[in-house]
Design an enzyme around this catalytic site. Structure first.
Site, PDB file in Angstrom:
ATOM      1  N   ARG A 180      18.276 -80.897 -64.136  1.00  0.00           N
ATOM      2  CA  ARG A 180      18.923 -79.652 -63.708  1.00  0.00           C
ATOM      3  C   ARG A 180      17.967 -78.498 -63.427  1.00  0.00           C
ATOM      4  NH1 ARG A 180      22.712 -82.233 -61.973  1.00  0.00           N
ATOM      5  NH2 ARG A 180      23.966 -80.348 -61.694  1.00  0.00           N
ATOM      6  N   LEU A 181      16.665 -78.762 -63.381  1.00  0.00           N
ATOM      7  CA  LEU A 181      15.717 -77.719 -63.007  1.00  0.00           C
ATOM      8  C   LEU A 181      15.450 -77.857 -61.502  1.00  0.00           C
ATOM      9  CD1 LEU A 181      14.396 -75.494 -64.722  1.00  0.00           C
ATOM     10  CD2 LEU A 181      12.290 -76.843 -64.703  1.00  0.00           C
TER      11      LEU A 181
END
Length: 202
Positions: A180-181
């Site tokens: 999720r980065l």
């Protein structure tokens, strides 16, 4: 060959980046890699979204064709702005485009309409898009009437049917990360036609 976008040092012009990503999407084993979500706002400020098919794109904008009396067409004619969202899940990528919307030229609309299958040309006349219809039989009767009207002759483009071009006023590229980065950059064009580029938090 896979195009690698360097999110830390992106190119100054977003159009070639989009074209490279789009070329990769077109090689996916999916039926409509040119499918894009189109968001508009009506005269009362109510947003709506639907899927259309991208038919052309260049530095001047992204092009699709539709009935200009449809709900989306009326929203565009009211506000002259729209947003597009491409989502290519196998590549874990998204592209968002926001911009002013203009008509394609009559020549562009005529040329694209002439390439459509005859049945699609007939149905462009027959369907009062976004308006209520009694049932399937009534819809087919409308198409049959148009077929008879143009029997033995080419089907001209309806005056209410044509293309729209969404300018690349704001275009964002999103590359997913499994934790999720995500990587995100956005290009925003100024009144001189130049782009400012920013990296965004995911």
């Amino acid at each position: 060959m896979t195009f690698v976008l360097d999110f830390n040092y992106p190119p100054a012009d977003p159009a070639p980046v989009f074209l490279a990503w789009f070329d990769e999407a077109k090689r996916l084993p999916t039926p409509n890699p040119n499918a894009v979500y189109l968001a508009t706002v009506d005269a009362d400020g109510r947003p709506s979204a639907r899927t259309v098919l991208l038919r052309a794109v260049d530095a001047h904008g992204a092009v699709f064709f539709t009935n200009r009396r449809s709900r989306k067409g009326l929203g565009i004619e009211t506000h002259h702005r729209a947003a597009l969202l491409f989502h290519w899940d196998p590549l874990d990528r998204q592209v968002r485009i926001e911009g002013t919307v203009t008509h394609t030229t009559d020549a562009e609309s005529d040329a694209y309409f002439a390439r459509r299958p005859r049945s699609s040309q007939i149905n462009a006349w027959a369907s009062e898009q976004s308006q209520p219809v009694e049932d399937r039989r009534a819809l087919e009767a409308m198409a049959s009437a148009v077929e008879q009207r143009f029997a033995g002759m080419p089907v001209p483009r309806p005056p209410h049917w044509g293309g729209y071009r969404v300018a690349l006023d704001r275009i964002e590229f999103w590359q997913g990360d499994k934790f999720r980065l995500h990587d995100r950059i956005v290009y925003v064009r100024d009144e001189h036609g130049d782009y400012a580029v920013d990296r965004l938090c995911p």
